[in-house]
Design a protein around this motif. Structure first.
Motif, short mmCIF file in Angstrom:
data_model
loop_
_atom_site.label_atom_id
_atom_site.label_comp_id
_atom_site.label_asym_id
_atom_site.label_seq_id
_atom_site.Cartn_x
_atom_site.Cartn_y
_atom_site.Cartn_z
N LEU A 41 1.13 -1.43 -0.10
CA LEU A 41 0.36 -0.23 0.41
C LEU A 41 0.66 1.44 -0.17
N GLY A 42 0.49 1.91 -1.24
CA GLY A 42 1.06 3.88 -1.00
C GLY A 42 2.63 3.39 -2.16
N ILE A 43 3.12 2.01 -2.26
CA ILE A 43 4.27 1.28 -3.47
C ILE A 43 3.60 1.64 -4.28
N GLU A 46 -2.52 2.81 -4.80
CA GLU A 46 -2.99 3.16 -3.36
C GLU A 46 -4.78 3.37 -3.42
N PHE A 47 -5.47 4.29 -2.86
CA PHE A 47 -6.80 4.16 -3.01
C PHE A 47 -6.81 5.90 -2.06
N GLU A 48 -8.76 5.71 -2.51
CA GLU A 48 -8.82 7.23 -2.51
C GLU A 48 -10.75 7.42 -2.31
N LYS A 60 -5.69 2.97 -7.36
CA LYS A 60 -4.68 3.50 -8.48
C LYS A 60 -3.55 2.79 -8.47
N PRO A 85 7.04 -1.22 5.10
CA PRO A 85 7.72 -1.27 4.03
C PRO A 85 9.19 -1.88 4.21
N GLU A 87 12.15 -0.33 2.84
CA GLU A 87 12.10 1.07 2.48
C GLU A 87 12.12 1.83 3.91
N ARG A 102 -2.39 1.15 9.42
CA ARG A 102 -2.36 1.22 8.12
C ARG A 102 -3.39 -0.74 7.72
#
Lengths: 308, 255
Positions: A41-43, A46-48, A60, A85, A87, A102
């Motif tokens: 998620l976020g990598i 993603e969603f909105e 997305k 994640p 990173e 999350r």
């Protein structure tokens, strides 16, 4: 006339065996499958969305938007211990908060998706407390074995003596949930002081798993030499079986009332033919039953998504 | 009323509401057990059909003032801690949902295992068509002027950097809390008492929430619900205590 493209998604643990199987089946039927892994998620995605406005929203994936309205179904399976994640490096306590936040955001996403979802995480939560769920099952009309919850050794022994065929014990939460016959080891733990356990009358008979998918049910008899065929070593044989209409109706209704699109009911059928309901599982692993009996449980789930 | 029927209060020693309930019940000659959450595993319990006993006493009421995800079982090995907490958590969920027990609050499984967070009540308020503040979830769009409501705390924070927002799928709102209403047994006893808040209080009460704090925004829409509000000493505490003690007493008398 060309059928519109069907789209389903996997959310959470996209490597889960059940999720992978459903994805494979869906692709064979011509559906497009998106994978929304929790750890990505976020990598990768993603969603909105705005939850108060008809749940309009979008995913997305690598820059491309897909509206929620274009999705026909979602299969949700979460890892028990997801990772951060790669990173990101955080101290342990902050890492736990990150993971918790999350997870909560994905659970809320899943609760708001307008398509059919197997299963929304708020559904069937009673399974996390066996005594709570046993009561719910009884109120729903199921016959359940006699049971108590306690941590007093003397009271437990007194209760267990009332049953000719003895008793089993199991955890209240379902964690470490191997069902076992009451033994001296657990009595010693009670004597030393421990958390309460469930003591339940042992029902001699056969195990039947009933998978409910929407308004359909698939029943499998499991003939085994074990106390708990799910965990114990022993010979196990799976057979398709017909269940009484009343039981069938209760299972479908209970799943529906619990907002579960997919549910697994465990029964013990006594030698006298009485059906004792032991549990309703909101995250049933139906693959072994499907593989052994050719019952198309996964296919039925896809049909609920309109993927035929 | 059975003389041996007790009320169990689970709360920290610093919880003024829990302490006030304990005192209030004792003044009404209702025996209590006050216990801090981490000591719950010390209790001898027996749950059978619709009956729950603690240390040999029949339980008629439970005031549970701890988050289910708290430490509920001290004294066990580190490796066993999470399991023991889960066991205690599972058992007390069953206990607060017995018909023989009046619970404050009577959480269902979904609320219990989702940590009693604001998102649970928001989802329900939306289902009940109660006007609620605007929220956006996901973190894709900027909106740095908005407030972030972490799912775990429910306390507004500045929206984090875009990257963090996306990694967490954060929940944001343009609304700001302007008032807080304390609701007990379905009635607003302090703060704003608009029809929206009264409706929310009534719906929450019907689903087992006997005490809660409802925060609303400038437009009178519901922003968040807190089902374990901290209540400072004073009139609010006195009134809330009186109402809950009365409800518990009535339940015990009718058993």
């Amino acid at each position: 006339m060309l059928q519109p493209l069907k789209r389903i998604c996997l959310i959470g643990n996209t490597q889960d065996l059940t999720a992978v199987y459903i994805a494979w089946l869906a692709k064979r039927r011509g559906a497009e499958v998106f994978e929304f892994d929790e750890e990505k998620l976020g990598i990768d995605w993603e969603f909105e969305f705005e939850d108060g406005r008809n749940q309009h929203g979008y995913f997305k994936i690598l820059g491309t938007k897909y509206e929620f309205s274009k999705l026909n179904g979602a299969v949700v399976r979460f890892r028990p211990n997801p990772g951060l994640p790669s990173e990101i490096e955080l101290p342990e306590s902050e890492g736990e908060i990150f993971l918790s936040e999350r997870r909560a955001s994905l659970e809320y996403l899943v609760s708001c998706l307008p398509c059919a979802v197997a299963n929304r995480t708020y559904a069937g939560r009673g399974n996390g407390s066996k005594p709570y769920q046993m009561r719910q099952l009884k109120l729903a009309g199921f016959r359940v074995p006699k049971w108590v919850v306690g941590n007093d050794e003397r009271a437990v022994m007194e209760f267990s003596r009332t049953f000719e065929d003895g008793v089993i014990y199991k955890s209240c939460s379902g964690i470490r949930s191997r069902v076992r016959r009451l033994n001296n080891k657990v009595l010693r733990r009670l004597r030393a002081g421990t958390t309460p356990i469930i003591i339940q009358e042992y029902i001699k008979g056969t195990d039947v798993r009933v998978h409910v998918v929407g308004h359909r049910s698939f029943a499998t008899e499991v003939v085994s030499t074990s106390v708990d065929y799910r965990f114990d070593d022993g010979e196990t044989d799976f057979r398709i079986v017909t269940i009484p209409a009343a039981i069938d109706k209760m299972c479908i209704k209970m799943a529906e009332c619990s907002h579960l699109l997919l549910a697994g009911f465990d029964f013990r059928v006594s030698e006298e033919g009485d059906w004792y309901c032991l549990e309703m599982n909101p995250v049933p692993s139906f693959l072994p039953y499907e593989m052994e009996t050719d019952q198309s449980i996964g296919g039925a789930l896809l049909e609920e998504f309109g993927v035929v | 009323m059975n003389a041996l029927t007790i009320v169990v209060i689970v709360g920290e020693n610093t919880d003024s509401f829990a302490r006030a309930i304990d005192l209030g019940l004792q003044l009404h000659n209702i025996p209590t057990i006050f216990i801090v959450p981490r000591d719950l595993s010390d209790l001898s319990v027996w749950l059978h059909d619709d009956s729950f006993t603690v240390n040999g006493n029949q339980v008629g009421g439970i005031v549970f003032r701890a988050l289910p995800q708290s430490l509920l079982s001290s004294g066990f090995n580190t490796d066993d801690q999470a399991f023991c907490d889960a066991e205690i958590r599972a058992m007390w969920l069953a206990a607060i949902n017995l018909d023989s027990v009046l619970a404050v609050n009577q959480y269902d499984a979904s609320a219990w295992f989702e940590g009693l967070g604001w998102r649970i009540w928001r989802r329900r308020l939306l289902q009940w068509d109660i006007p609620s503040s605007e929220f956006a979830m996901g973190g894709v769009l900027g909106r740095r002027t908005w407030n972030w409501y972490p799912y775990g705390s429910g306390t507004p924070q500045p929206v984090p950097m875009k990257r963090t927002s996306r990694l967490l799928g954060v929940a944001r709102t343009p609304s700001t809390q302007v008032q807080v209403s304390l609701c007990v047994c379905g009635n607003v006893i302090s703060g704003e008492s608009s029809s929206v808040i009264r409706d929310a209080a009534a719906y929450l009460h019907q689903s087992g929430i006997r005490i809660c704090e409802i925060a609303s925004d400038l437009e009178g829409h519901i922003l968040t619900v807190e089902t374990q509000p901290q209540i400072a000493n004073g009139n609010k505490l006195d009134l809330a205590t009186k109402l809950i003690v009365t409800a518990l007493e009535a339940h015990l008398l009718n058993r």
